[in-house]
Design a protein around this motif. Structure first.
Motif, PDB file in Angstrom:
ATOM      1  N   VAL A   3       0.841  -1.203   0.000  1.00 31.63           N
ATOM      2  CA  VAL A   3       0.000   0.000   0.000  1.00 31.63           C
ATOM      3  C   VAL A   3       0.876   1.252   0.000  1.00 31.63           C
ATOM      4  CG1 VAL A   3      -1.678   1.325   1.347  1.00 31.63           C
ATOM      5  CG2 VAL A   3      -1.976  -1.155   1.060  1.00 31.63           C
ATOM      6  N   VAL A   4       1.906   1.283   0.840  1.00 32.92           N
ATOM      7  CA  VAL A   4       2.811   2.446   0.883  1.00 32.92           C
ATOM      8  C   VAL A   4       3.511   2.624  -0.458  1.00 32.92           C
ATOM      9  CG1 VAL A   4       4.939   3.333   1.938  1.00 32.92           C
ATOM     10  CG2 VAL A   4       3.124   2.381   3.378  1.00 32.92           C
ATOM     11  N   PHE A   5       3.942   1.547  -1.071  1.00 37.52           N
ATOM     12  CA  PHE A   5       4.615   1.623  -2.368  1.00 37.52           C
ATOM     13  C   PHE A   5       3.676   2.183  -3.433  1.00 37.52           C
ATOM     14  CE2 PHE A   5       5.788  -0.375  -6.445  1.00 37.52           C
ATOM     15  CZ  PHE A   5       7.052   0.158  -6.593  1.00 37.52           C
ATOM     16  N   VAL A   6       2.438   1.724  -3.474  1.00 36.07           N
ATOM     17  CA  VAL A   6       1.470   2.207  -4.463  1.00 36.07           C
ATOM     18  C   VAL A   6       1.185   3.682  -4.220  1.00 36.07           C
ATOM     19  CG1 VAL A   6      -0.921   1.989  -5.243  1.00 36.07           C
ATOM     20  CG2 VAL A   6       0.457  -0.062  -4.897  1.00 36.07           C
ATOM     21  N   ILE A  32       4.064   5.722  -5.522  1.00 36.18           N
ATOM     22  CA  ILE A  32       4.041   5.772  -6.992  1.00 36.18           C
ATOM     23  C   ILE A  32       3.010   6.802  -7.451  1.00 36.18           C
ATOM     24  CG2 ILE A  32       3.463   4.442  -9.077  1.00 36.18           C
ATOM     25  CD1 ILE A  32       6.091   3.578  -8.077  1.00 36.18           C
ATOM     26  N   VAL A  33       1.817   6.744  -6.857  1.00 38.46           N
ATOM     27  CA  VAL A  33       0.754   7.673  -7.255  1.00 38.46           C
ATOM     28  C   VAL A  33       1.179   9.114  -6.950  1.00 38.46           C
ATOM     29  CG1 VAL A  33      -1.624   8.404  -6.746  1.00 38.46           C
ATOM     30  CG2 VAL A  33      -1.105   5.979  -7.057  1.00 38.46           C
ATOM     31  N   VAL A  34       1.740   9.352  -5.774  1.00 37.20           N
ATOM     32  CA  VAL A  34       2.177  10.703  -5.399  1.00 37.20           C
ATOM     33  C   VAL A  34       3.285  11.169  -6.329  1.00 37.20           C
ATOM     34  CG1 VAL A  34       3.346  12.033  -3.580  1.00 37.20           C
ATOM     35  CG2 VAL A  34       1.431  10.544  -3.014  1.00 37.20           C
ATOM     36  N   THR A  35       4.197  10.288  -6.671  1.00 42.26           N
ATOM     37  CA  THR A  35       5.290  10.642  -7.578  1.00 42.26           C
ATOM     38  C   THR A  35       4.757  10.980  -8.962  1.00 42.26           C
ATOM     39  OG1 THR A  35       6.747   9.143  -6.368  1.00 42.26           O
ATOM     40  CG2 THR A  35       7.474   9.839  -8.545  1.00 42.26           C
ATOM     41  N   VAL A  36       3.856  10.166  -9.466  1.00 42.50           N
ATOM     42  CA  VAL A  36       3.292  10.438 -10.788  1.00 42.50           C
ATOM     43  C   VAL A  36       2.524  11.744 -10.789  1.00 42.50           C
ATOM     44  CG1 VAL A  36       1.576   9.603 -12.464  1.00 42.50           C
ATOM     45  CG2 VAL A  36       3.226   8.005 -11.492  1.00 42.50           C
ATOM     46  N   VAL A  37       1.732  11.985  -9.732  1.00 47.49           N
ATOM     47  CA  VAL A  37       0.964  13.232  -9.665  1.00 47.49           C
ATOM     48  C   VAL A  37       1.888  14.432  -9.555  1.00 47.49           C
ATOM     49  CG1 VAL A  37      -0.631  14.542  -8.179  1.00 47.49           C
ATOM     50  CG2 VAL A  37      -1.115  12.167  -8.725  1.00 47.49           C
TER      51      VAL A  37
END
Length: 104
Positions: free
Chosen positions: A85-88, A91-96
């Motif tokens: 969950v932390v990894f996902v 990833i989402v925060v990085t992409v955003v």
């Protein structure tokens, strides 16, 4: 002639000894044939029954261990759920954040 008489007496003695030996063997053979050997297996049967009980208990324990082991294998995960969950989220925060930097 005396030698012939001696040989004859010797042969007669040997034949008599042989006949006595044959008679003894026949008596022994009759005794063997008339003797019946019986084995008492009750002690062995009880030992075997006890062993079978122990083996069935051991088998049940091994089957229980195998079932628990198979359940653990089925439930096993490479990574804990919270790490995934932390990894996902990362990833989402990085992409955003990268998309916001690019769009500005």
């Amino acid at each position: 002639m005396t030698k012939l008489e001696e040989l004859t007496a010797l042969l007669v003695n040997e034949i008599n000894d042989f006949n006595k030996g044959v008679e003894k063997l026949e008596k022994i053979s009759e005794q063997i044939n008339s003797t019946k050997i019986k084995m008492d297996l009750t002690e062995y049967k009880s030992i075997i029954e006890e062993h079978q009980k122990q083996m069935s208990i051991h088998k049940n324990m091994m089957e229980g261990f195998e079932n628990r082991f198979n359940n653990k294998i089925k439930e096993a995960k490479i990574y804990p759920s919270w790490a995934v969950v932390v990894f996902v989220i990362c990833i989402v925060v990085t992409v955003v954040s990268i998309s916001m930097l690019i769009l500005k």
